[in-house]
Design a protein around this motif. Structure first.
Motif, PDB file in Angstrom:
ATOM      1  N   SER A  38       4.529  54.542  76.812  1.00 25.56           N
ATOM      2  CA  SER A  38       4.869  54.056  75.711  1.00 25.56           C
ATOM      3  C   SER A  38       4.461  54.884  74.350  1.00 25.56           C
ATOM      4  N   HIS A  39       5.202  55.685  73.948  1.00 21.87           N
ATOM      5  CA  HIS A  39       4.746  56.673  72.846  1.00 21.87           C
ATOM      6  C   HIS A  39       3.624  56.080  71.858  1.00 21.87           C
ATOM      7  N   PRO A  40       2.407  56.579  71.718  1.00 23.57           N
ATOM      8  CA  PRO A  40       2.152  57.943  72.285  1.00 23.57           C
ATOM      9  C   PRO A  40       1.320  57.743  73.501  1.00 23.57           C
ATOM     10  N   HIS A  41       1.216  56.664  74.008  1.00 24.43           N
ATOM     11  CA  HIS A  41       0.420  56.285  75.115  1.00 24.43           C
ATOM     12  C   HIS A  41       0.915  56.287  76.683  1.00 24.43           C
ATOM     13  N   CYS A  42       0.118  56.722  77.488  1.00 26.97           N
ATOM     14  CA  CYS A  42       0.553  56.876  78.711  1.00 26.97           C
ATOM     15  C   CYS A  42      -0.673  55.989  79.778  1.00 26.97           C
ATOM     16  N   ALA A  43      -0.227  55.244  80.520  1.00 23.63           N
ATOM     17  CA  ALA A  43      -1.077  54.404  81.425  1.00 23.63           C
ATOM     18  C   ALA A  43      -0.810  54.802  82.963  1.00 23.63           C
ATOM     19  N   PHE A  44      -1.987  55.053  83.648  1.00 27.42           N
ATOM     20  CA  PHE A  44      -1.896  55.158  84.912  1.00 27.42           C
ATOM     21  C   PHE A  44      -3.292  54.853  85.950  1.00 27.42           C
ATOM     22  N   PRO A  45      -3.176  54.626  86.955  1.00 27.85           N
ATOM     23  CA  PRO A  45      -4.553  54.639  87.866  1.00 27.85           C
ATOM     24  C   PRO A  45      -5.392  55.536  87.938  1.00 27.85           C
ATOM     25  N   LEU A  46      -6.440  55.714  87.579  1.00 23.05           N
ATOM     26  CA  LEU A  46      -7.551  56.843  87.629  1.00 23.05           C
ATOM     27  C   LEU A  46      -8.583  56.403  88.525  1.00 23.05           C
ATOM     28  N   ASN A  47      -8.749  57.436  89.698  1.00 20.05           N
ATOM     29  CA  ASN A  47      -9.845  56.846  91.005  1.00 20.05           C
ATOM     30  C   ASN A  47      -9.585  55.645  91.303  1.00 20.05           C
ATOM     31  N   GLN A  48      -8.160  55.294  91.554  1.00 19.63           N
ATOM     32  CA  GLN A  48      -7.831  54.302  92.328  1.00 19.63           C
ATOM     33  C   GLN A  48      -7.860  52.827  91.810  1.00 19.63           C
ATOM     34  N   ASN A  49      -8.960  52.397  91.503  1.00 19.22           N
ATOM     35  CA  ASN A  49      -9.419  50.889  90.689  1.00 19.22           C
ATOM     36  C   ASN A  49      -9.521  51.080  89.309  1.00 19.22           C
ATOM     37  N   GLU A  50      -9.473  52.229  88.616  1.00 15.33           N
ATOM     38  CA  GLU A  50      -9.806  52.295  87.170  1.00 15.33           C
ATOM     39  C   GLU A  50      -8.356  52.773  86.849  1.00 15.33           C
ATOM     40  N   LEU A  51      -8.216  51.861  85.399  1.00 14.19           N
ATOM     41  CA  LEU A  51      -7.219  52.035  84.667  1.00 14.19           C
ATOM     42  C   LEU A  51      -7.314  53.063  83.394  1.00 14.19           C
ATOM     43  N   CYS A  52      -6.402  54.371  83.443  1.00 17.25           N
ATOM     44  CA  CYS A  52      -6.645  55.175  82.134  1.00 17.25           C
ATOM     45  C   CYS A  52      -5.511  55.084  81.267  1.00 17.25           C
ATOM     46  N   VAL A  53      -5.869  54.859  80.019  1.00 14.97           N
ATOM     47  CA  VAL A  53      -4.774  54.882  78.914  1.00 14.97           C
ATOM     48  C   VAL A  53      -4.855  56.196  78.163  1.00 14.97           C
ATOM     49  N   TRP A  54      -3.959  57.136  78.198  1.00 16.35           N
ATOM     50  CA  TRP A  54      -4.207  58.306  77.501  1.00 16.35           C
ATOM     51  C   TRP A  54      -3.412  58.198  76.230  1.00 16.35           C
ATOM     52  N   ASN A  55      -4.108  58.392  75.031  1.00 16.11           N
ATOM     53  CA  ASN A  55      -3.470  58.639  73.805  1.00 16.11           C
ATOM     54  C   ASN A  55      -2.911  60.240  73.466  1.00 16.11           C
ATOM     55  N   THR A  56      -1.885  60.536  73.525  1.00 16.91           N
ATOM     56  CA  THR A  56      -1.221  61.834  73.356  1.00 16.91           C
ATOM     57  C   THR A  56      -1.532  62.475  72.024  1.00 16.91           C
ATOM     58  N   ALA A  57      -1.711  61.346  71.078  1.00 15.45           N
ATOM     59  CA  ALA A  57      -2.054  62.023  69.809  1.00 15.45           C
ATOM     60  C   ALA A  57      -3.380  62.322  69.241  1.00 15.45           C
ATOM     61  N   THR A  58      -4.167  61.533  70.071  1.00 22.21           N
ATOM     62  CA  THR A  58      -5.808  61.990  70.014  1.00 22.21           C
ATOM     63  C   THR A  58      -6.298  62.695  71.223  1.00 22.21           C
ATOM     64  N   ALA A  59      -5.684  62.855  72.124  1.00 22.02           N
ATOM     65  CA  ALA A  59      -6.083  63.256  73.696  1.00 22.02           C
ATOM     66  C   ALA A  59      -7.356  62.715  74.088  1.00 22.02           C
ATOM     67  N   GLN A  60      -7.351  61.598  73.620  1.00 22.51           N
ATOM     68  CA  GLN A  60      -8.594  60.742  74.054  1.00 22.51           C
ATOM     69  C   GLN A  60      -8.174  59.783  75.080  1.00 22.51           C
ATOM     70  N   PRO A  61      -8.714  59.762  76.491  1.00 17.92           N
ATOM     71  CA  PRO A  61      -8.513  58.707  77.174  1.00 17.92           C
ATOM     72  C   PRO A  61      -9.237  57.275  77.114  1.00 17.92           C
ATOM     73  N   LEU A  62      -8.772  56.338  77.350  1.00 17.68           N
ATOM     74  CA  LEU A  62      -9.465  55.180  77.324  1.00 17.68           C
ATOM     75  C   LEU A  62      -9.377  54.469  78.886  1.00 17.68           C
ATOM     76  N   ARG A  63     -10.671  54.180  79.457  1.00 19.63           N
ATOM     77  CA  ARG A  63     -10.893  53.939  80.992  1.00 19.63           C
ATOM     78  C   ARG A  63     -11.313  52.485  80.795  1.00 19.63           C
ATOM     79  N   LEU A  64     -10.481  51.597  81.502  1.00 25.79           N
ATOM     80  CA  LEU A  64     -10.773  50.491  81.618  1.00 25.79           C
ATOM     81  C   LEU A  64     -11.066  49.855  83.242  1.00 25.79           C
ATOM     82  N   SER A  65     -11.999  49.235  83.178  1.00 28.45           N
ATOM     83  CA  SER A  65     -12.420  48.932  84.791  1.00 28.45           C
ATOM     84  C   SER A  65     -12.333  47.327  84.640  1.00 28.45           C
TER      85      SER A  65
END
Length: 815
Positions: A38-65
């Motif tokens: 959903s522009h500008p965000h991409c969300a996907f599993p990182l390291n299997q049980n960790e959720l990563c939301v990456w902002n393409t505008a700021t190039a900063q990942p948000l990691r959610l456990s």
């Protein structure tokens, strides 16, 4: 890492089409996992049980456990303020508010989400409701409706026999949900009551349904399976979830490759080969991958990219959608069900992932670009791609749209006649009536001076001039004057563009006492008369309201397969299975012109007047004839049965690589050089009679031979929408109706909904250009709106197959 995808390993690729914005080294939990964009965000599993939301505008990942098991599904909310994201694993479903999570991270705190479901099983898909108040969770064979406010199961939908792979909310129907499953069916639910509204049949033999999309504009659902098949079903209330179309994406991809290959080859012959891309990666016929799973179906926002480019997109408003597969991205036009663009991952050497296990796309484009998130099928990688939609379509379409047709074709003549044109030669031929010497009648008057009388009457120059030439008749009654004015006004009025289709039954007439098929029908240009060609060898003319038979023509020795009116409505041409062509005067029962069997080696399939009654066109075998003629209905007393009309062959035009021409169409109401022909080889060929040659060929127009080519030929339409004359339709038994644009030689729309599989049934376009009528072998006639792929009205009442339809040129409510 970020790369521009500039190096091209093959194909007609360009560096500005796609670039890899970021690559994550991470292993997804499953091979097939639901990702989210959903522009500008991409969300996907990182390291299997960790959720990563990456902002393409700021190039900063948000990691959610918060998950203890592998995340298998991720989805963004329907609204952007606040932007919600839902992640699901085997043991819990968590709802995250991205604004709150970002603020927590900035404050140095650990962000926490809201657990809305626990221990539901293996989750394959999650989807927010349009108001973000509910979440549909597909876990195992069931669908759980969860509250987005707290941990509560609002409904449990069970009925599928295998894991549910996708679910979508129907926005225009309250409490309506649609799901697809590995049991190869789709179901329509009322989730407020938990009841199944509709259950489809099994769609495939062995391959599960993987993806689902709801087209809100056309009220349709689109679902795809692991084999590369797409199905489109109508959700309109009275359509009973009928199948609109079935698309074999693998075959469409193969056709697209062949079309690009042909365009590259033809362009290479006329340009410097050093300027062309390498084409050794274009797949030849028969070598497409054996498996093409439909991983994703998503809306394609093409209007943002092409709103200033009139020559790129269709003249009609159409919908495109993305298809995500393991080997690349495809763009399919929902109007004609054909491929518009193709991005193959392996054509771009700078892309790290060549085969995708999962993918996601943004619904809207920003600055012409869409975000694509893919996971690798074989390696521990997740890539974020930026695709330039305009560049992708332009590079693949700009060449073959005009391939072999540098100057755009037009039905309306836009240049003067060439001196070498067959039309010019035909018009110069002197086709006056034969002399008396030719007819064998001796002249009884000897050659004498023009004036041979002894006395010549005065011309009257010496008399007073006559001031009054004639006296008008002023004794007409008022009602007669009013009637005359009304009739003149009616004949000259323009056809209303905002008219409604003729759906009300008005009148029925039996043309013969015996059971006789009507092979062809056609209204005169003013709509005052209707001509019918019958299988009993006769031609009938009725008045427009079908209350009286105006005339009956007999003389053919076979079924009449074609009738055509002249522009001045005084003549009628007919062709028959007896290999003859006849031209009739509307006021006379005897033919004014007869071309017998000795003129034609095969049946005359079609005949019409052409170039405002200057010529006659007819089909005979694999060629069509251009005839010039002169009609004379006067009779010589000594040779009463010898016709005085003359007809001469101007030129024959053979259609390439076909056994027989199955249909022909040309405009007679105005000057046009274009003649359209269709052959038994399923191709359509365009002839320019000003140049005197074939100018374009469209191969494989339908899966079967084209039965009819239909153009809008009414003069009332041309003054209001002249560009619509370049649109024409074709139909074939069992293959629906297609709308083509002569300027681009492209199929712009395909009309589905009923299929005449046994009989080739006729089609007609209304003079206003808004409606299409079609016959069918189910004893009904169907009416379509030009901008919709499914029919709007179904007209029953016939006892046999409807093989011919026509619109009245003068009455919008008559068909």
């Amino acid at each position: 890492m970020e790369s521009d995808g500039g190096r091209c390993s093959g194909g007609r690729c360009r560096p500005d089409v796609v670039r890899e914005k970021h690559l994550f080294k991470a292993k997804p939990s499953e091979t097939l996992v639901q990702l989210a964009c959903s522009h500008p965000h991409c969300a996907f599993p990182l390291n299997q049980n960790e959720l990563c939301v990456w902002n393409t505008a700021t190039a900063q990942p948000l990691r959610l456990s918060g998950h203890h098991y592998s995340i298998s599904a991720v989805s963004f909310g329907s609204k952007t303020n606040p932007l919600l994201v839902c992640s699901a694993s085997r043991e819990r479903v968590i709802l995250w508010n991205l604004d709150e999570c970002t603020q927590k991270v900035q404050e140095g705190l650990m962000p926490r989400g809201l657990v809305i479901g626990t221990v539901l099983g293996m989750v394959r898909h999650v989807r927010f409701s349009p108001d973000d108040q509910q979440v549909a969770v597909c876990a195992g064979n069931r669908i759980y409706m969860l509250s987005a406010k707290n941990e509560a199961i609002l409904a449990e939908l069970s009925g599928h026999l295998a894991p549910v792979t996708a679910a979508e909310f129907c926005t225009w129907e309250k409490s309506r949900l649609i799901s697809v499953s590995e049991d190869r069916t789709f179901k329509v639910w009322d989730y407020s009551t938990g009841q199944i509204i509709y259950q489809s049949a099994v769609l495939t033999a062995a391959f599960p349904l993987l993806s689902l999309l709801i087209d809100e504009e056309n009220k349709q659902i689109i679902t795809g399976c692991a084999e590369g098949q797409l199905w489109i079903f109508s959700l309109i209330s009275d359509h009973n979830y009928r199948c609109v179309a079935c698309i074999n994406v693998k075959k469409e991809q193969e056709k697209f490759y062949n079309k690009v290959w042909k365009s590259v080859k033809e362009i290479g012959e006329g340009r410097n080969p050093s300027k062309l891309c390498k084409t050794n990666n274009l797949i030849p016929e028969g070598s497409v991958e054996t498996s093409l799973p439909i991983l994703l179906i998503e809306h394609c926002d093409f209007s943002v990219c092409f709103h200033n480019e009139e020559n790129i997109h269709s003249a009609l408003n159409t919908n495109w959608f993305w298809i995500g597969s393991s080997t690349g991205l495809l763009i399919i036009n929902l109007a004609n069900f054909e491929l518009e663009g193709l991005l193959s991952y392996k054509d771009y050497s700078d892309l790290s992932i060549q085969f995708a296990g999962s993918c996601a796309l943004t619904r809207t484009a920003v600055n012409g670009n869409v975000l694509c998130l893919i996971t690798s099928m074989f390696e521990d990688m997740i890539a974020v791609l930026e695709v330039n939609l305009a560049a992708l379509v332009r590079t693949q379409q700009s060449d073959f749209l005009v391939c072999g047709n540098g100057n755009s074709l037009s039905v309306i003549a836009r240049c003067p006649l060439l001196t070498s044109s067959p039309l010019c030669k035909g018009l110069k031929k002197n086709l006056k009536e034969p002399s008396s010497k030719t007819l064998g009648v001796k002249s009884m008057v000897k050659d004498q001076p023009l004036v041979f009388h002894d006395k010549i009457k005065s011309s009257g120059y010496t008399a007073a001039p006559q001031m009054t030439m004639f006296s008008p008749n002023n004794n007409l009654k008022k009602n007669e004057v009013s009637k005359w004015k009304t009739s003149c006004k009616r004949k000259n009025k323009e056809y209303p563009l905002e008219s409604y289709p003729p759906i009300k039954y008005e009148k029925e007439i039996c043309v013969t006492c015996q059971r006789t098929p009507i092979c062809c029908i056609q209204y005169s240009g003013d709509g005052e008369m209707l001509a019918c060609g019958l299988a009993d060898k006769t031609v009938l003319i009725f008045n427009s309201n079908l209350t009286d038979t105006h005339n009956v023509f007999s003389g053919h020795d076979g079924a009449v397969n074609s009738v055509g009116w002249s522009h001045d409505k005084k003549w009628l041409v007919s062709a028959s299975e007896d290999r003859t062509l006849r031209v009739w005067s509307v006021c006379n029962n005897e033919p004014a012109l007869l071309l017998g069997k000795e003129k034609f080696h095969k049946t005359v399939r079609f005949a019409q007047f052409y170039y405002i009654d200057a010529f006659i066109l007819l089909c005979c075998g694999a060629e069509f004839h251009l005839l010039s003629f002169h009609l004379d209905t006067t009779k010589d007393d000594l040779k009463r049965y010898k016709q005085r009309s003359v007809c001469k062959l101007v030129q024959k035009f053979p259609m390439a690589s076909t056994v027989e021409i199955t249909s022909l169409s040309a405009v007679n109401d105005f000057y046009s050089y274009i003649v359209l022909t269709a052959g038994s080889n399923r191709a359509l060929e365009v002839f320019d009679l000003n140049a005197g040659c074939s100018t374009a060929v469209i191969p494989e127009v339908h899966t079967k031979s084209v039965h009819q080519i239909c153009q809008n030929k009414g003069s009332s339409f041309s003054t209001q929408q002249p560009e619509a004359y370049n649109l024409f339709m074709t139909t074939a038994a069992g293959d629906g109706i297609k709308l083509w644009d002569l300027r681009t030689l492209r199929c712009e729309r395909r009309f589905e909904g009923h299929s005449s599989r046994c009989y080739p049934c006729g089609i007609a376009v209304s003079p206003c250009g808004r409606f299409i009528a079609s016959g069918s072998d189910d004893k009904c006639a169907y009416i379509y709106e030009m901008r919709s792929s499914t029919f709007s009205h179904k007209l029953g009442g016939h006892t046999e197959s409807v093989i011919n339809v026509t619109f009245s040129p003068s009455s919008p409510q008559r068909q």
